[in-house]
Scaffold this motif. Sequence first.
Motif, PDB file in Angstrom:
ATOM      1  N   GLN A   1     -17.238  -8.196   5.608  1.00 45.35           N
ATOM      2  CA  GLN A   1     -16.230  -8.525   6.849  1.00 45.35           C
ATOM      3  C   GLN A   1     -14.797  -8.181   6.501  1.00 45.35           C
ATOM      4  N   VAL A   2     -14.198  -7.637   7.247  1.00 42.27           N
ATOM      5  CA  VAL A   2     -13.086  -6.708   7.122  1.00 42.27           C
ATOM      6  C   VAL A   2     -12.078  -7.660   7.052  1.00 42.27           C
ATOM      7  N   GLN A   3     -11.044  -7.936   5.790  1.00 37.80           N
ATOM      8  CA  GLN A   3     -10.037  -8.811   6.138  1.00 37.80           C
ATOM      9  C   GLN A   3      -8.551  -8.009   5.887  1.00 37.80           C
ATOM     10  N   LEU A   4      -7.685  -8.097   6.763  1.00 33.18           N
ATOM     11  CA  LEU A   4      -6.315  -7.645   6.700  1.00 33.18           C
ATOM     12  C   LEU A   4      -5.425  -8.656   6.614  1.00 33.18           C
ATOM     13  N   VAL A   5      -4.309  -8.250   5.674  1.00 33.63           N
ATOM     14  CA  VAL A   5      -3.196  -9.223   5.406  1.00 33.63           C
ATOM     15  C   VAL A   5      -1.815  -8.595   5.142  1.00 33.63           C
ATOM     16  N   GLU A   6      -1.172  -8.882   6.206  1.00 32.09           N
ATOM     17  CA  GLU A   6       0.190  -8.074   6.188  1.00 32.09           C
ATOM     18  C   GLU A   6       1.316  -8.958   5.474  1.00 32.09           C
ATOM     19  N   SER A   7       2.350  -8.341   5.059  1.00 36.80           N
ATOM     20  CA  SER A   7       3.237  -8.793   4.345  1.00 36.80           C
ATOM     21  C   SER A   7       4.656  -7.904   4.480  1.00 36.80           C
ATOM     22  N   GLY A   8       5.751  -8.322   4.127  1.00 30.34           N
ATOM     23  CA  GLY A   8       6.954  -7.373   4.366  1.00 30.34           C
ATOM     24  C   GLY A   8       7.713  -7.695   5.159  1.00 30.34           C
ATOM     25  N   GLY A   9       7.465  -8.743   6.266  1.00 31.05           N
ATOM     26  CA  GLY A   9       8.390  -8.932   7.398  1.00 31.05           C
ATOM     27  C   GLY A   9       9.755  -9.610   6.776  1.00 31.05           C
ATOM     28  N   GLY A  10      10.692  -9.816   7.945  1.00 32.62           N
ATOM     29  CA  GLY A  10      11.702 -10.496   7.431  1.00 32.62           C
ATOM     30  C   GLY A  10      12.903 -10.306   8.441  1.00 32.62           C
ATOM     31  N   LEU A  11      14.236 -10.803   7.802  1.00 29.63           N
ATOM     32  CA  LEU A  11      15.152 -10.729   8.947  1.00 29.63           C
ATOM     33  C   LEU A  11      16.001  -9.380   8.223  1.00 29.63           C
ATOM     34  N   VAL A  12      16.589  -8.414   9.213  1.00 27.00           N
ATOM     35  CA  VAL A  12      17.393  -7.367   8.697  1.00 27.00           C
ATOM     36  C   VAL A  12      18.559  -7.024   9.906  1.00 27.00           C
ATOM     37  N   GLN A  13      19.532  -6.365   9.276  1.00 28.84           N
ATOM     38  CA  GLN A  13      20.402  -6.037  10.428  1.00 28.84           C
ATOM     39  C   GLN A  13      20.338  -4.726  11.239  1.00 28.84           C
ATOM     40  N   ALA A  14      20.620  -4.461  12.180  1.00 32.52           N
ATOM     41  CA  ALA A  14      20.577  -3.406  12.937  1.00 32.52           C
ATOM     42  C   ALA A  14      21.032  -2.248  12.196  1.00 32.52           C
ATOM     43  N   GLY A  15      19.996  -1.165  12.007  1.00 35.30           N
ATOM     44  CA  GLY A  15      20.415   0.013  11.316  1.00 35.30           C
ATOM     45  C   GLY A  15      19.665   0.036   9.903  1.00 35.30           C
ATOM     46  N   GLY A  16      19.345  -1.224   9.603  1.00 38.14           N
ATOM     47  CA  GLY A  16      18.736  -1.273   8.361  1.00 38.14           C
ATOM     48  C   GLY A  16      17.193  -1.174   8.339  1.00 38.14           C
ATOM     49  N   SER A  17      16.392  -1.429   6.940  1.00 42.26           N
ATOM     50  CA  SER A  17      15.175  -0.864   6.848  1.00 42.26           C
ATOM     51  C   SER A  17      14.245  -1.963   6.447  1.00 42.26           C
ATOM     52  N   LEU A  18      12.873  -1.887   6.644  1.00 36.89           N
ATOM     53  CA  LEU A  18      12.058  -2.857   6.197  1.00 36.89           C
ATOM     54  C   LEU A  18      10.749  -2.031   5.995  1.00 36.89           C
ATOM     55  N   ARG A  19       9.737  -2.220   4.835  1.00 41.78           N
ATOM     56  CA  ARG A  19       8.630  -1.856   4.685  1.00 41.78           C
ATOM     57  C   ARG A  19       7.485  -2.919   4.832  1.00 41.78           C
ATOM     58  N   LEU A  20       6.612  -2.749   5.697  1.00 41.55           N
ATOM     59  CA  LEU A  20       5.320  -3.917   5.880  1.00 41.55           C
ATOM     60  C   LEU A  20       4.257  -3.172   5.243  1.00 41.55           C
ATOM     61  N   SER A  21       3.472  -4.126   4.694  1.00 39.30           N
ATOM     62  CA  SER A  21       2.301  -3.500   3.961  1.00 39.30           C
ATOM     63  C   SER A  21       1.118  -4.312   4.690  1.00 39.30           C
ATOM     64  N   CYS A  22      -0.082  -3.539   4.705  1.00 36.41           N
ATOM     65  CA  CYS A  22      -1.219  -4.340   4.956  1.00 36.41           C
ATOM     66  C   CYS A  22      -2.438  -3.878   4.132  1.00 36.41           C
ATOM     67  N   ALA A  23      -3.008  -5.044   3.553  1.00 34.72           N
ATOM     68  CA  ALA A  23      -3.679  -5.041   2.429  1.00 34.72           C
ATOM     69  C   ALA A  23      -5.387  -5.131   3.080  1.00 34.72           C
ATOM     70  N   ALA A  24      -5.876  -4.212   2.818  1.00 32.85           N
ATOM     71  CA  ALA A  24      -7.286  -4.246   3.766  1.00 32.85           C
ATOM     72  C   ALA A  24      -8.592  -4.556   2.628  1.00 32.85           C
ATOM     73  N   SER A  25      -9.405  -5.148   3.049  1.00 28.84           N
ATOM     74  CA  SER A  25     -10.508  -5.448   2.138  1.00 28.84           C
ATOM     75  C   SER A  25     -11.990  -5.705   3.070  1.00 28.84           C
ATOM     76  N   GLY A  26     -13.016  -5.816   2.251  1.00 31.43           N
ATOM     77  CA  GLY A  26     -14.273  -6.179   2.734  1.00 31.43           C
ATOM     78  C   GLY A  26     -15.370  -4.908   3.133  1.00 31.43           C
ATOM     79  N   ARG A  27     -14.933  -3.789   3.119  1.00 25.73           N
ATOM     80  CA  ARG A  27     -15.867  -2.642   3.068  1.00 25.73           C
ATOM     81  C   ARG A  27     -15.033  -1.315   2.784  1.00 25.73           C
ATOM     82  N   THR A  28     -15.747  -0.281   3.032  1.00 22.76           N
ATOM     83  CA  THR A  28     -15.166   1.407   2.697  1.00 22.76           C
ATOM     84  C   THR A  28     -14.570   1.498   4.029  1.00 22.76           C
ATOM     85  N   PHE A  29     -13.489   2.083   4.041  1.00 21.41           N
ATOM     86  CA  PHE A  29     -12.464   2.438   5.353  1.00 21.41           C
ATOM     87  C   PHE A  29     -12.645   3.874   5.473  1.00 21.41           C
ATOM     88  N   SER A  30     -13.353   4.596   4.933  1.00 24.08           N
ATOM     89  CA  SER A  30     -13.427   6.175   5.108  1.00 24.08           C
ATOM     90  C   SER A  30     -13.379   6.585   6.614  1.00 24.08           C
TER      91      SER A  30
END
Length: 123
Positions: A1-30
């Motif tokens: 069973q595929v599981q996807l877990v996001e992280s990295g969101g938040g509050l930022v001012q206009a013009g700023g940067s963020l990096r989101l991550s998505c950790a995937a598990s449960g199978r081979t994703f090739s």
Amino acid sequence: QVQLVESGGGLVQAGGSLRLSCAASGRTFSSYTMAWFRQAPGKEREFVAAIRWSFTSTYYADAVKGRFTISRDVAKNTMYLQMNSLKPEDTAVYYCAARAGILSGVDSLYDNWGQGTQVTVSS
């Protein structure tokens, strides 16, 4: 069973940067395509970016082209979304999604979804 877990969101001012991550598990994703979608309050979910897991082919929505970069780390089974020059209109819940097959921006073609992470851009 595929599981996807996001992280990295938040509050930022206009013009700023963020990096989101998505950790995937449960199978081979090739043979998979992984994507980011977002949904702002009162609006429909919209496509942001997608990447083919094995070939690194990418596809972006016009609204984020040149500002966002999608990538993946095969060894860590993790997908990323680097978001630069953020605008208030980028405020939304960002979702990670996966499908077996080629690049697509159509959300109904994705059958695996994460729980979402909130991104808020203040003006």
